[in-house]
Design a protein around this motif. Structure first.
Motif, short mmCIF file in Angstrom:
data_model
loop_
_atom_site.label_atom_id
_atom_site.label_comp_id
_atom_site.label_asym_id
_atom_site.label_seq_id
_atom_site.Cartn_x
_atom_site.Cartn_y
_atom_site.Cartn_z
N ARG A 63 -39.42 8.62 65.57
CA ARG A 63 -39.79 7.22 65.78
C ARG A 63 -41.29 7.02 65.57
NH1 ARG A 63 -35.29 3.75 66.47
NH2 ARG A 63 -33.58 5.10 67.17
N PHE A 64 -41.63 5.83 65.02
CA PHE A 64 -43.04 5.50 64.85
C PHE A 64 -43.29 4.08 65.34
CE2 PHE A 64 -41.07 3.98 60.90
CZ PHE A 64 -41.66 2.73 60.73
N THR A 65 -44.56 3.77 65.52
CA THR A 65 -44.99 2.41 65.83
C THR A 65 -45.98 1.98 64.77
OG1 THR A 65 -46.74 3.22 67.28
CG2 THR A 65 -44.64 2.65 68.31
N GLY A 66 -46.23 0.68 64.68
CA GLY A 66 -47.15 0.18 63.68
C GLY A 66 -46.47 -0.03 62.35
N ALA A 67 -47.25 -0.01 61.28
CA ALA A 67 -46.73 -0.26 59.94
C ALA A 67 -47.66 0.37 58.92
CB ALA A 67 -46.60 -1.76 59.69
N LEU A 68 -47.18 0.43 57.67
CA LEU A 68 -47.99 0.98 56.59
C LEU A 68 -47.64 0.22 55.31
CD1 LEU A 68 -50.06 3.28 56.86
CD2 LEU A 68 -48.42 4.80 55.78
N SER A 69 -48.06 -1.04 55.26
CA SER A 69 -47.75 -1.88 54.12
C SER A 69 -48.98 -2.55 53.53
CB SER A 69 -46.75 -2.97 54.52
OG SER A 69 -45.54 -2.43 54.98
N ALA A 108 -39.86 2.15 66.17
CA ALA A 108 -39.43 2.24 67.57
C ALA A 108 -38.41 1.18 67.93
CB ALA A 108 -40.65 2.13 68.49
N GLN A 109 -38.36 0.07 67.18
CA GLN A 109 -37.44 -1.01 67.47
C GLN A 109 -36.23 -1.05 66.53
OE1 GLN A 109 -39.88 -4.54 67.28
NE2 GLN A 109 -41.04 -4.02 69.13
N SER A 110 -35.99 0.06 65.84
CA SER A 110 -34.92 0.07 64.84
C SER A 110 -33.53 0.32 65.39
CB SER A 110 -35.22 1.12 63.76
OG SER A 110 -36.33 0.75 62.99
N GLY A 111 -33.40 0.55 66.68
CA GLY A 111 -32.09 0.79 67.26
C GLY A 111 -31.72 2.25 67.22
N PRO A 112 -30.56 2.62 67.78
CA PRO A 112 -30.17 4.02 67.87
C PRO A 112 -29.82 4.62 66.51
CG PRO A 112 -28.39 2.59 68.60
CD PRO A 112 -29.58 1.71 68.41
N TYR A 113 -30.08 5.90 66.39
CA TYR A 113 -29.76 6.63 65.15
C TYR A 113 -28.91 7.84 65.51
CZ TYR A 113 -30.22 9.75 61.15
OH TYR A 113 -29.93 10.60 60.11
N ASP A 114 -27.82 8.01 64.81
CA ASP A 114 -26.94 9.15 65.06
C ASP A 114 -26.55 9.75 63.71
OD1 ASP A 114 -25.28 11.04 66.10
OD2 ASP A 114 -23.60 9.67 66.45
N ALA A 157 -38.69 9.02 48.10
CA ALA A 157 -39.37 8.28 49.16
C ALA A 157 -38.83 6.85 49.14
CB ALA A 157 -40.88 8.28 48.94
N ILE A 158 -38.09 6.48 50.18
CA ILE A 158 -37.38 5.20 50.21
C ILE A 158 -37.84 4.38 51.40
CG2 ILE A 158 -35.11 4.09 50.34
CD1 ILE A 158 -35.00 7.66 49.39
N ARG A 159 -38.17 3.11 51.14
CA ARG A 159 -38.51 2.19 52.21
C ARG A 159 -37.38 1.19 52.38
NH1 ARG A 159 -43.43 -0.16 54.34
NH2 ARG A 159 -44.71 0.72 52.66
N VAL A 160 -36.87 1.08 53.61
CA VAL A 160 -35.87 0.07 53.95
C VAL A 160 -36.60 -1.02 54.72
CG1 VAL A 160 -33.69 -0.43 55.12
CG2 VAL A 160 -34.05 1.81 54.03
N GLY A 161 -36.77 -2.19 54.09
CA GLY A 161 -37.57 -3.25 54.67
C GLY A 161 -36.82 -4.08 55.69
N SER A 162 -37.60 -4.78 56.51
CA SER A 162 -36.99 -5.65 57.51
C SER A 162 -36.26 -6.83 56.87
CB SER A 162 -38.08 -6.18 58.46
OG SER A 162 -39.10 -6.84 57.72
N ASP A 163 -36.58 -7.12 55.59
CA ASP A 163 -35.92 -8.20 54.86
C ASP A 163 -34.65 -7.75 54.14
OD1 ASP A 163 -37.08 -6.60 52.97
OD2 ASP A 163 -38.40 -8.13 52.13
N GLY A 172 -37.15 -4.10 62.50
CA GLY A 172 -36.21 -5.15 62.16
C GLY A 172 -35.09 -4.69 61.26
N ALA A 173 -35.24 -3.51 60.64
CA ALA A 173 -34.16 -2.95 59.82
C ALA A 173 -33.33 -2.02 60.67
CB ALA A 173 -34.74 -2.19 58.63
N GLY A 174 -32.04 -2.07 60.52
CA GLY A 174 -31.15 -1.27 61.35
C GLY A 174 -31.10 0.19 60.95
N ALA A 175 -31.11 1.07 61.93
CA ALA A 175 -31.02 2.51 61.65
C ALA A 175 -29.69 2.87 61.01
CB ALA A 175 -31.22 3.29 62.95
N GLU A 176 -28.65 2.06 61.28
CA GLU A 176 -27.33 2.37 60.74
C GLU A 176 -27.32 2.32 59.21
OE1 GLU A 176 -27.58 -2.04 61.37
OE2 GLU A 176 -28.05 -0.25 62.56
N SER A 177 -28.31 1.67 58.60
CA SER A 177 -28.35 1.56 57.14
C SER A 177 -28.50 2.92 56.46
CB SER A 177 -29.48 0.63 56.71
OG SER A 177 -30.73 1.13 57.15
N VAL A 178 -29.11 3.87 57.16
CA VAL A 178 -29.31 5.19 56.56
C VAL A 178 -28.52 6.29 57.26
CG1 VAL A 178 -31.62 4.56 55.75
CG2 VAL A 178 -31.34 5.69 57.96
N ALA A 179 -27.87 5.96 58.35
CA ALA A 179 -27.20 6.98 59.16
C ALA A 179 -26.16 7.77 58.37
CB ALA A 179 -26.55 6.35 60.39
#
Length: 355
Positions: free
Chosen positions: A76-82, A63-69, A166-172, A43-50
């Motif tokens: 890419r990963f699936t699942g979560a670790l929260s 896997a659902q974060s959109g394209p990264y360039d 170590a930085i987490r960019v949340g879906s919120d 749910g967080a956009g890859a563009e935030s860290v590009a």
């Protein structure tokens, strides 16, 4: 260009290994290959860290974060670790998240990371560490090769100021430090956030007031060495509570004159079935020592200055101070050991008796 199934499989496996290596650094906070590791949730956009992650960084993207360039290593990963019980996967490679207390009772069947989710688990960690300090018996979960302890860097140096690695960019849209850390900003101010120094203790979030947590660890100046000792047990497959590790239930020189804690980064002295061994968990180097050399190491690492070590060694072994001084100097050069960090006698726990 045609890519064979075998080549594609190798490439996929290679990415899984890159992801696993980067995730390990993100979980522990220990920088080895990467300067920073960003984890971008679903749910967080890859563009935030590009535009912010550089060539020395890694980006773990859902896997659902959109394209990264961007120039960083991206996987890419699936699942979560929260939350407790969550699982995160890179292809077929996965890791499960468990609470520290629960890890001692559940069946560990694969790679597992353990963290502190409440004050009970935090106190249990401290109690286990104190027990190992007194008896040389370590908690089973921390010496299981499949278990990885979260926020190790913060445990070893909680009050140290540093920019987040170590930085987490949340879906919120919120940005936090590490797996369980405090929210330190929003994604719109990510550049400022990752360039701001914060105490490493923020990696523990709201577990306890930061000042109390730092104090819990500071009075146990040997915590970093305790964690290295658990690594040593895994590395050498040592028998828990049987092989003796200096500082944990055992001291080779028991003269009540030790005034320092060994540096966390120094090699560990142990007594194994084949004699005294000096083992370095960073370099994986092991050296068999004579009883005399082992005493030189013990005196040096637990003394705050050369004159303290020399006096103790001379008294222990019946040597002249000039001879003892030469032995300490030669050992420091040949074995890469150092004098320890001075501590108050009232705060130095007795690890055990010598022989």
């Amino acid at each position: 260009m045609h890519i064979s199934t075998t080549e594609a499989s190798r490439e996929s496996h290679g990415l899984e290994l890159v992801g696993a290596r980067a995730l390990r650094e993100w979980i522990t906070g220990e920088q080895e290959q990467y300067s920073r590791v960003f984890l971008v949730e679903s749910g967080a956009g890859a563009e935030s860290v590009a535009d912010l992650a550089g060539e020395d960084d890694a980006v773990l993207l859902h896997a659902q974060s959109g394209p990264y360039d961007g120039p960083a290593d991206a996987v890419r990963f699936t699942g979560a670790l929260s939350e407790i019980g969550d699982e995160l996967f890179f292809g077929e490679l996965g890791v499960e998240l468990q609470d520290y207390v629960a890890a001692a009772y559940v069946q560990i069947i694969g790679p597992t990371t353990v963290g502190f989710f409440d004050e009970t688990s935090w106190q249990s960690f401290l109690d286990d560490a104190d027990l190992a300090r007194r008896t040389g018996v370590f908690p089973s979960s921390l010496i299981d090769p499949r278990v990885l302890l979260a926020n190790r860097r913060a445990l070893a140096a909680p009050g140290e100021l540093a920019t987040p690695s170590a930085i987490r960019v949340g879906s919120d849209g919120l940005v936090s430090v590490g797996m369980q850390g405090e929210v330190v900003g929003e994604v719109d101010e990510l550049k400022t956030v990752i360039e701001s120094c914060v105490p490493r203790a923020v990696a523990f979030g709201g577990l306890a007031p930061s000042r109390e947590l730092i104090e819990d660890l500071t009075v146990r100046g040997w915590i970093g060495r305790y964690l290295n000792a658990t690594d040593l047990i895994k590395m050498l497959r040592l028998e828990n509570g049987i092989t003796r590790i200096s500082g944990f239930g055992w001291s080779l020189i028991d003269d009540d004159r030790a005034d320092a804690e060994p540096l966390s980064s120094d090699p560990l002295l142990l007594e194994a079935s084949d004699g005294f061994v000096l083992a370095d968990t960073a370099t994986l180097r092991r050296q068999l020592l004579s009883p005399m050399t082992a005493k030189v190491v013990a005196a040096t690492q637990t003394s705050s200055a050369p004159e303290v070590a020399v006096e103790r060694l001379a008294r222990e072994c019946g040597l002249s101070e000039s001879h003892a001084s030469t032995l300490c100097r030669d050992a420091a050069t040949a074995l890469n050991i150092h004098f320890g960090t001075q501590v108050d006698a009232s705060r130095r726990a007795t690890p055990g008796s010598g022989r």
